[in-house]
Design a protein around this motif. Structure first.
Motif, PDB file in Angstrom:
ATOM      1  N   THR A  87       2.377  -4.531  -3.713  1.00 40.36           N
ATOM      2  CA  THR A  87       2.782  -5.780  -3.077  1.00 40.36           C
ATOM      3  C   THR A  87       1.692  -6.829  -3.282  1.00 40.36           C
ATOM      4  O   THR A  87       0.529  -6.591  -2.971  1.00 40.36           O
ATOM      5  N   GLU A 113       8.631  -4.744  -7.893  1.00 38.72           N
ATOM      6  CA  GLU A 113       7.216  -5.126  -7.826  1.00 38.72           C
ATOM      7  C   GLU A 113       6.450  -4.622  -9.045  1.00 38.72           C
ATOM      8  O   GLU A 113       6.649  -3.490  -9.472  1.00 38.72           O
ATOM      9  N   ASP A 156       6.096  -7.939   5.471  1.00 44.51           N
ATOM     10  CA  ASP A 156       5.443  -6.966   4.594  1.00 44.51           C
ATOM     11  C   ASP A 156       4.250  -7.662   3.951  1.00 44.51           C
ATOM     12  O   ASP A 156       4.374  -8.771   3.438  1.00 44.51           O
ATOM     13  N   THR A 195       6.209  -1.080   1.866  1.00 46.73           N
ATOM     14  CA  THR A 195       7.356  -1.788   1.283  1.00 46.73           C
ATOM     15  C   THR A 195       8.595  -0.894   1.268  1.00 46.73           C
ATOM     16  O   THR A 195       9.704  -1.349   1.568  1.00 46.73           O
TER      17      THR A 195
HETATM   18 MG    MG Z   1       3.956  -2.740  -0.653  1.00 43.49          MG
END
Ligand code: MG
Ligand code: GTP
Length: 373
Positions: free
Chosen positions: A117, A112, A136, A97
């Motif tokens: 993620t 996040e 992603d 990310t």
């Molecule tokens: Mg990530």
């Protein structure tokens, strides 16, 4: 009548038989073999699920009707170069990310929960006039799940390997998924800004996984980067663009859009939101769309910076509103002639038993041409 089998359908559509069989199982509750004979109706439903356009050619012979499936191909002269769609894979915390963030000068990772993620997300960047789309992922599971559903959106993979950690279990799993998919891969050796990195070990680890670095005479480019400091990113982008060029990625922008839903969610203000990626054609506000079991008119479209846009060409990720329910990751979407077709099909998918569709001969859209217009 020449019977159509899972195998011949797979060949005609250019999609893995496994994907067809898993749809027949998941959606229709039918366990089939590769030689299973399937009806036209079923083939059309499967094709729609996979986002493939099918037309059936019938030749009236003396005694029999020959059924042949032909994919509705875009004419070569209609094809235009499109941006590559690049999926970022790698072990947890190796910097996927952060890499995408620094490529697009944003800070998704900070928002996040726990820096992990959870969902697939897609972004497009413009590098010296060349667009590149990055996906992603929360890991290789999402990648292989999409592929098993026939949602082969990925043109190439960036495998992120942290230089202080080397190849870890999820790196190895990613490598095997990439190999199985046959998609080209570029390695981003990340975190080279850290003091205790061991570049040689990373190269050795990769070699042990049968990924031979080009600097060692192999085929895989290994680009040193620091996602955090922003070093090596030009190098990485140049390598990706070269790879894209080699593969001549093209699509016809002048046709009704088809593509895949990467992620669906419910937004308090906007209702059902679908994060779509357009594969062929151009998606526009007002288009009637069926996506999995959802349907509706595209009410609004947003790019990856949440700016409102009017249309989305091939390889562009967009968030759309207007679908009546939240579609799922890997659902294919198709723009149809009018909303009634979309509604009929969506309702059929929701309310009718799948086994029903298998044996049904009348009612509902008869050919995909009807559906696609
Ligand atoms: Mg990530
Ligand atoms: P998951 O989504 O959980 O799989 O992780 P990820 O691969 O997306 O990793 P993420 O980008 O969240 O980064 C994990 C941690 O590594 C964060 O604390 C980043 O700041 C750090 N990090 C990422 N890239 C670099 C880098 O180039 N150098 C250094 N020193 N740290 C980095």
């Amino acid at each position: 009548e020449v019977p159509m089998t899972v195998r011949s359908l797979s060949e005609a559509m250019g999609r893995p038989a496994k994907a067809i069989m898993s749809i027949l199982f998941k959606e229709f509750g039918e366990m089939v073999t590769i030689n299973q004979i399937i009806e036209e109706e079923t083939a059309l439903a499967v094709a729609l699920e996979l986002g493939v356009d099918l037309t059936f050619k019938r030749q009236k012979g003396a005694q029999e009707t020959v059924t042949e499936i032909v994919e509705m191909e875009d004419a070569p002269e209609d094809l235009v170069t499109r941006p590559p769609i690049i999926t970022v894979l790698g072990h947890v915390d190796h910097g996927k990310t952060t890499l995408v963030d620094s490529l697009r000068n944003s800070k998704v990772v900070e928002g996040e929960a726990g820096g992990i993620t959870q969902h697939i997300a897609a972004y497009q960047i413009d590098y010296n006039g060349h667009k590149l789309t990055f996906v992603d992922t929360p890991g290789h599971a999402a990648f292989s799940e999409m592929r098993s559903r026939g949602a082969n959106v990925t043109d190439m993979v960036v495998l992120v390997v942290a230089a202080d950690d080397g190849v870890m279990p999820q790196t190895a799993e990613s490598i095997s998924h990439v190999k199985a998919s046959g998609v080209p891969m570029v390695v981003a050796m990340n975190k080279i800004d850290l003091p205790d990195v061991n570049e040689q070990k990373v190269l050795q680890d990769l070699t042990a996984q049968n990924v031979l670095p080009s600097e060692w005479g192999g085929e895989t480019d290994v680009v040193r980067v620091s996602a955090l400091k922003g070093t090596g990113l030009d190098d990485l982008l140049e390598t990706l663009l070269l790879t894209a060029e080699l593969h001549e990625l093209k699509a016809n922008p002048n046709r009704p859009a088809v593509g895949v839903c990467l992620e669906g969610f419910r937004d308090e203000g906007r209702g059902s939101v679908a994060w779509l990626i357009v594969q062929k054609g151009t998606l526009r506000i007002g288009d009637a769309v069926i996506c999995g079991k959802s349907y509706g008119y595209i009410r609004a479209m947003y790019d990856d910076m949440d700016q409102q846009i009017e249309e989305a060409p091939p390889a562009m990720p967009v968030k759309v509103t207007g679908l009546d329910t939240v579609p799922g990751a890997g659902d294919h979407f198709v723009v149809v002639d009018d909303i009634d077709q979309a509604r009929a099909l969506a309702e059929e998918r929701r309310h009718e038993g799948r086994a029903d569709v298998l044996s049904r001969h009348s009612g509902g859209p008869r050919t995909l041409e009807d559906i696609l217009g």
